[in-house]
Design an enzyme around this catalytic site. Structure first.
Site, PDB file in Angstrom:
ATOM      1  N   LYS A  54      23.550 -50.796  28.305  1.00  0.00           N
ATOM      2  CA  LYS A  54      23.492 -51.024  29.750  1.00  0.00           C
ATOM      3  C   LYS A  54      24.520 -52.041  30.235  1.00  0.00           C
ATOM      4  CE  LYS A  54      20.017 -48.500  31.458  1.00  0.00           C
ATOM      5  NZ  LYS A  54      20.148 -47.645  32.646  1.00  0.00           N
ATOM      6  N   SER A 304      20.869 -46.590  21.545  1.00  0.00           N
ATOM      7  CA  SER A 304      21.171 -47.135  22.869  1.00  0.00           C
ATOM      8  C   SER A 304      20.664 -48.549  23.114  1.00  0.00           C
ATOM      9  CB  SER A 304      20.605 -46.206  23.956  1.00  0.00           C
ATOM     10  OG  SER A 304      19.210 -46.033  23.783  1.00  0.00           O
TER      11      SER A 304
END
Length: 513
Positions: A54, A304
């Protein structure tokens, strides 16, 4: 390629992630490669300063703004940390609205990175609405978590690195929440290599992309699961869906147990502990290989994120064996007589028993709850079932029964002394200090609670199993009360586990509302 996608491609090539976002490694998963007959690689976004991809999207968005800007966003975790670190590095002021259910570890992490935290609402939608209000009131810039061109471009730089790091690549597996990561990576990869397959991976209980593809447009899910909270998104973004619809070849959905098994695979390969959403792509890769039977390919999955609360490890470890098909759960009826336990164990053919739950309840039969270790997955599970049937046992395979896995295995043996008119409900409510007391208060005192089980799993959502004594004439009133409460719940009154372990035998008179 149309001009719009060409703009994305060029922007991803030119995006400068230095010095904040790192070029992350690609790690080979040797054990999984051997198991699946394919070469499996893992793109390690857990190596970012905030332990999540992110950071890329947030940094690329914020670096477009003039120094000293005020930015606002809403997030329960990884996006918040990415915005906070990027703002501090670029000289912006950052206000992060987080739900009050956000774990303390994530709140503290955002504060340490320089973000001003505002706790508001018990879920993301409430926090996001308040963030939009603050943005307007303070004349700030709102930073979306996924449905934004600059954010998508930032996430796309993962694909740029991956293509430089691996000379040969056949399929790329990408986790999907709001779709920003999938959109950015897919448009870049397909621009260079249209032959590489792009597979989006979603949690079964949060599959907003799958729903949108079926409908032909974004559709809001009625509810989403809480386990893989990093991808618990009800509505995929408009722009992210447009790109996904164009460049994503297929979507795979996975269960919580399959995600837990993937967390273990990643740990074995890298010694990194992925958060549930971080292991999503690996879980999808494994399922895709089993489903398609493909072998001899070069496969890559994105790890992720790794922002995991330590107290969630207990839950993940408990579910890993089931997800990997290394354990099975059974409800078995055996004779209530001496030697019956020994005979049952012998019928398992020497296999290890992982747990054995029993409590004397009288009568000629005993109900046991047993876990059996498996070494050969589904094939061995079938062999166990055949053996039990051959030896004349009545049994139920509970390996996929959520009530059994969440509650029953921890509370076997409790049956009421008298027949009751009961409704059994499994509730989910936002987890925060005092949440359980508030939940009980909202249930009210109109109905007698005859069973109650709660267990904290370190997640954003709490799980409660409760039975209520309700006369037939009060069913409509009770249903209206449940509707007013507003909690998500599942009626488990007819679940085989309830009948086998928590109710009186069927031979005794009882009524179920």
């Amino acid at each position: 390629m149309v001009a719009q996608e060409l703009d994305y491609f060029r922007a991803i090539i030119q995006a400068n992630m230095e010095p904040l976002a790192r070029v992350t490694e690609v790690s080979e998963m040797a054990a999984l490669s051997e198991q699946l007959g394919n070469q499996v690689w893992l793109k390690r976004e857990d190596q970012q300063p905030v332990y999540s991809f992110k950071l890329r999207g947030a940094y690329n968005k914020l670096r477009q703004l003039p120094a000293g800007s005020h930015v606002v966003t809403a997030s329960a975790g990884n996006h918040a940390q990415g915005v906070a670190l990027s703002a501090a590095h670029l000289g912006h002021q950052a206000t992060i609205v987080m739900p009050v259910t956000t774990p303390e570890i994530k709140v503290n992490a955002v504060r340490k990175l320089g973000g001003q935290v505002v706790l508001h609402g018990h879920h993301f939608d409430a926090a996001n609405a308040y963030a939009q209000t603050l943005t307007e009131q303070q004349g700030a810039v709102f930073v979306p978590p996924f449905d934004d061109k600059d954010v998508i471009i930032g996430q796309g730089t993962i694909a740029r690195e991956l293509m430089q790091q691996l000379d040969t690549l056949d399929v790329v597996f990408i986790p999907v929440g709001g779709g920003g990561l999938l959109a950015g990576m897919a448009v870049y990869i397909k621009s260079l290599r249209p032959d590489i397959r792009i597979v989006g991976v979603e949690a079964e209980d949060s599959a907003c992309l799958k729903a949108a593809l079926a409908a032909g447009h974004p559709v809001e899910l009625e509810r989403v699961g809480s386990f893989a909270d990093g991808v618990a998104v009800k509505l995929i973004g408009k722009e992210t869906f447009r790109l996904a619809q164009k460049y994503c070849d297929e979507v795979v959905t996975v269960t919580a147990d399959e995600i837990c098994a993937a967390v273990q695979d990643i740990f074995v390969a890298t010694r990194a502990i992925a958060e549930p959403s971080g292991a999503l792509a690996t879980a999808g890769l494994k399922k895709w290989c089993r489903t398609t039977g493909e072998r001899g390919l070069q496969l890559a999955a994105v790890l992720s994120g790794a922002n995991l609360n330590f107290d969630r490890l207990r839950y993940i470890a408990e579910r890993t064996a089931l997800g990997a098909k290394n354990e099975a759960l059974f409800g078995v009826t055996i004779a209530e007589e001496k030697g019956s336990f020994k005979r049952f164990c012998q019928s398992l053919g020497g296999r290890a028993i992982t747990e054995f739950n029993y409590r004397y309840a009288g009568g000629d039969d005993a109900q046991i709850f047993v876990g059996v270790a498996l070494r050969n997955g589904q094939q061995e599970l079938d062999e166990v079932k055949q053996g039990l049937s051959k030896d004349g046992y009545q049994f139920v395979d509970l390996s996929d029964n959520e009530l059994a896995k969440l509650h029953i295995r921890y509370m076997v043996g409790g049956k009421p002394a008298v027949a009751l008119q009961e409704r059994l409900l499994r509730f989910e409510f936002p987890e925060y200090p005092g949440a359980l007391a508030r939940f009980l208060e909202m249930l009210g005192n109109n109905w007698n609670i005859t069973l109650f089980h709660y267990r904290n799993h370190g997640a954003a959502q709490g799980n409660v199993l409760a039975a209520f004594e309700i006369a037939a004439k009060d069913q409509d009133q009770f249903a209206a009360h449940l509707e007013k409460l507003g909690y998500q719940y599942q009626d488990e009154t007819d679940n085989a586990c309830f009948k086998q372990y928590l109710q009186l035998p069927a031979s005794l008179p009882r009524m179920v509302g």
